[in-house]
Design an enzyme around this catalytic site. Structure first.
Site, mmCIF file in Angstrom:
data_model
loop_
_atom_site.group_PDB
_atom_site.id
_atom_site.type_symbol
_atom_site.label_atom_id
_atom_site.label_comp_id
_atom_site.label_asym_id
_atom_site.label_seq_id
_atom_site.Cartn_x
_atom_site.Cartn_y
_atom_site.Cartn_z
ATOM 1 N N LYS A 1 -21.407 61.857 35.560
ATOM 2 C CA LYS A 1 -20.426 62.187 36.597
ATOM 3 C C LYS A 1 -19.714 60.963 37.117
ATOM 4 O O LYS A 1 -20.305 59.891 37.236
ATOM 5 C CB LYS A 1 -21.165 62.800 37.769
ATOM 6 C CG LYS A 1 -21.555 64.192 37.537
ATOM 7 C CD LYS A 1 -21.338 64.995 38.805
ATOM 8 C CE LYS A 1 -21.629 66.423 38.483
ATOM 9 N NZ LYS A 1 -23.061 66.550 38.121
ATOM 10 N N SER B 1 -30.483 54.982 37.922
ATOM 11 C CA SER B 1 -31.372 56.077 37.499
ATOM 12 C C SER B 1 -32.380 55.611 36.456
ATOM 13 O O SER B 1 -32.048 54.867 35.524
ATOM 14 C CB SER B 1 -30.547 57.219 36.920
ATOM 15 O OG SER B 1 -31.416 58.200 36.402
ATOM 16 N N GLU C 1 -34.265 69.972 30.422
ATOM 17 C CA GLU C 1 -34.783 69.506 31.718
ATOM 18 C C GLU C 1 -34.779 70.639 32.741
ATOM 19 O O GLU C 1 -34.123 71.668 32.532
ATOM 20 C CB GLU C 1 -33.934 68.340 32.229
ATOM 21 C CG GLU C 1 -32.463 68.680 32.387
ATOM 22 C CD GLU C 1 -31.828 68.101 33.639
ATOM 23 O OE1 GLU C 1 -32.484 68.083 34.695
ATOM 24 O OE2 GLU C 1 -30.664 67.694 33.551
ATOM 25 N N VAL D 1 -33.950 64.068 33.519
ATOM 26 C CA VAL D 1 -33.807 63.663 32.117
ATOM 27 C C VAL D 1 -34.930 62.691 31.751
ATOM 28 O O VAL D 1 -35.609 62.853 30.723
ATOM 29 C CB VAL D 1 -32.419 63.041 31.854
ATOM 30 C CG1 VAL D 1 -32.363 62.390 30.480
ATOM 31 C CG2 VAL D 1 -31.335 64.110 31.980
ATOM 32 N N LYS E 1 -38.785 66.699 42.593
ATOM 33 C CA LYS E 1 -37.954 66.168 41.504
ATOM 34 C C LYS E 1 -38.790 65.104 40.795
ATOM 35 O O LYS E 1 -39.203 64.125 41.412
ATOM 36 C CB LYS E 1 -36.671 65.585 42.101
ATOM 37 C CG LYS E 1 -35.732 64.924 41.120
ATOM 38 C CD LYS E 1 -34.421 64.523 41.826
ATOM 39 C CE LYS E 1 -33.608 63.553 40.988
ATOM 40 N NZ LYS E 1 -32.367 63.136 41.665
ATOM 41 N N ASP F 1 -33.315 57.374 34.255
ATOM 42 C CA ASP F 1 -32.875 57.925 32.958
ATOM 43 C C ASP F 1 -32.479 56.781 32.021
ATOM 44 O O ASP F 1 -32.732 56.853 30.814
ATOM 45 C CB ASP F 1 -31.642 58.833 33.131
ATOM 46 C CG ASP F 1 -31.949 60.127 33.879
ATOM 47 O OD1 ASP F 1 -33.120 60.366 34.212
ATOM 48 O OD2 ASP F 1 -30.990 60.878 34.133
ATOM 49 N N ASP G 1 -29.535 51.226 43.218
ATOM 50 C CA ASP G 1 -29.815 52.594 42.773
ATOM 51 C C ASP G 1 -29.333 52.799 41.338
ATOM 52 O O ASP G 1 -28.151 53.017 41.075
ATOM 53 C CB ASP G 1 -29.148 53.597 43.722
ATOM 54 C CG ASP G 1 -29.622 55.023 43.468
ATOM 55 O OD1 ASP G 1 -30.318 55.256 42.458
ATOM 56 O OD2 ASP G 1 -29.302 55.906 44.282
HETATM 57 N N1 PSU Z 1 -26.402 64.832 36.919
HETATM 58 C C1 PSU Z 1 -25.901 66.065 37.099
HETATM 59 N N2 PSU Z 1 -26.720 67.087 37.439
HETATM 60 C C2 PSU Z 1 -28.069 66.904 37.573
HETATM 61 C C3 PSU Z 1 -28.592 65.591 37.347
HETATM 62 C C4 PSU Z 1 -27.738 64.593 37.031
HETATM 63 O O1 PSU Z 1 -24.711 66.246 36.981
HETATM 64 O O2 PSU Z 1 -28.782 67.871 37.884
HETATM 65 C C5 PSU Z 1 -30.066 65.366 37.439
HETATM 66 C C6 PSU Z 1 -30.669 65.147 36.047
HETATM 67 O O3 PSU Z 1 -31.929 65.764 36.006
HETATM 68 C C7 PSU Z 1 -30.818 63.640 35.967
HETATM 69 C C8 PSU Z 1 -31.157 63.318 37.408
HETATM 70 O O4 PSU Z 1 -31.810 63.217 35.081
HETATM 71 O O5 PSU Z 1 -30.318 64.170 38.162
HETATM 72 C C9 PSU Z 1 -30.936 61.869 37.753
HETATM 73 O O6 PSU Z 1 -31.414 61.642 39.035
HETATM 74 P P1 PSU Z 1 -31.593 60.142 39.602
HETATM 75 O O7 PSU Z 1 -30.200 59.601 39.701
HETATM 76 O O8 PSU Z 1 -32.266 60.316 40.905
HETATM 77 O O9 PSU Z 1 -32.416 59.419 38.578
HETATM 78 MN MN MN Z 2 -31.513 57.104 41.928
#
Ligand code: PSU
Ligand code: MN
Length: 304
Positions: A162, A143, A28, A109, A89, A145, A141
């Site tokens: 995390k 993700s 990614e 991801v 993003k 993913d 919220d």
């Molecule tokens: N977690 C991390 N570092 C990152 C991300 C997640 O520790 O850089 C990034 C990854 O690309 C993941 C994205 O797919 O954040 C998820 O973002 P969101 O929660 O907005 O879907």
């Molecule tokens: Mn999000």
């Protein structure tokens, strides 16, 4: 009329490897553009590509440039994503807009799974997957993913997620979506900077042949994503309690400053890097390289 190929560009190296049915590992680029500071971001992106090649697989870093999905970014293109100021993003919802407007985009991801699977790639290495955020019962919220994992046949190697996320809800949500989460040589979900999260997983695998067999079974049955959680190498593991405090503080600041949605993760990451005087950046690099190494081994076992 546009065809998919008018939006999709594969590097020659990736295209040849796919034609010859050799292992390819997608990477990614959100971690490059939004997850790590320059130059650590570009250094680790190159290091991941190098270890993947060293293990006999082909790396395919994914990004969006000039209206095209690029699968297999060049060194210069990675450098550009790592230094540009305004990078979109790109998750599933953002893909079409980013393509049509010609903006520079870094794929999450979910975005990487989507784009890499268009090219026929089955393996992806990342740091941590996105998940269900704390307080999601009111913010909703969650993700993309997680839903992408339920839609797209790809094995995603990560160091868990995390602890800024709600890890229990993240596992619940993955279960609901039918996504297997496998502990690589561990019984627990790894928590990114720390090897353990205290959350027991339902599946553990210790050897690459079993993992390859699971991937074959999953995809032959037309099932989709698989998460493999690889703990951060021991010598880079961080102290969980001081991290928790930094995460707590970052989340409070984010809320006070009205930061929410897609901007939260980059904000928290930057705060942790500040508070830990870069230790978190070193840990992040180490786990990314570790995950890339394992992803290449898994891909090789799958294609052998
Ligand atoms: N977690 C991390 N570092 C990152 C991300 C997640 O520790 O850089 C990034 C990854 O690309 C993941 C994205 O797919 O954040 C998820 O973002 P969101 O929660 O907005 O879907
Ligand atoms: Mn999000």
């Amino acid at each position: 009329m546009h065809s998919l190929s008018s939006y999709l560009t594969l590097s020659e190296e990736v295209q040849t490897a796919l034609q010859e049915k050799r292992p390819v590992v997608a990477l990614e680029s959100t971690v490059i553009a939004h997850g790590l500071p320059y130059p650590a971001n570009v250094e680790v992106a190159q290091a991941m590509e190098a270890v993947i090649r060293g293990k006999g697989a082909v790396p395919a870093t994914v990004g969006i440039q000039e209206g095209k999905i690029v699968v297999g970014l060049s060194h210069d293109q990675i450098e550009r994503l790592g230094t540009a100021q305004q990078v979109q993003k790109v998750s599933r919802r953002d893909l079409a807009v980013t393509l049509a407007t010609g903006r520079l985009g870094a794929t999450t991801v979910a975005g990487t799974m989507l784009c890499a699977s268009m090219a026929g790639i089955r393996f992806l290495a990342t740091g941590g997957i996105g998940g269900v955020h704390r307080g999601a019962e009111t913010s909703m919220d969650i993700s993309t993913d997680l839903t992408e994992l339920s839609n797209t046949p790809m094995l995603v190697v990560c160091a868990g997620a995390k602890s800024m996320l709600d890890l229990d809800l993240t596992l619940e949500y993955l279960e609901t979506q039918g996504v297997p989460v496998i502990g690589w040589q561990t019984d627990e979900l790894p928590a990114f900077y720390t090897r353990r999260s205290g959350r027991r997983l339902s599946h553990r695998v210790d050897d690459v042949a079993t993992l390859a067999a699971i991937a074959h079974a999953q995809w032959t049955c037309s099932l989709h994503g698989i998460v493999v959680g690889c703990p951060i190498p021991e010598r880079y593991e961080m102290d969980g309690s001081s991290l928790d405090a930094a995460i707590e503080e970052a989340l409070q600041r984010a809320s006070a400053q009205g930061i929410h949605g897609a901007a939260i993760t980059p904000f928290v990451l930057a705060h942790i890097a500040n508070v830990t005087v870069g230790e978190s950046v070193e840990a992040n690099k180490a786990l990314l390289i570790n995950n890339a190494t394992w992803a290449a081994r898994f891909a090789r076992a799958y294609f052998s």
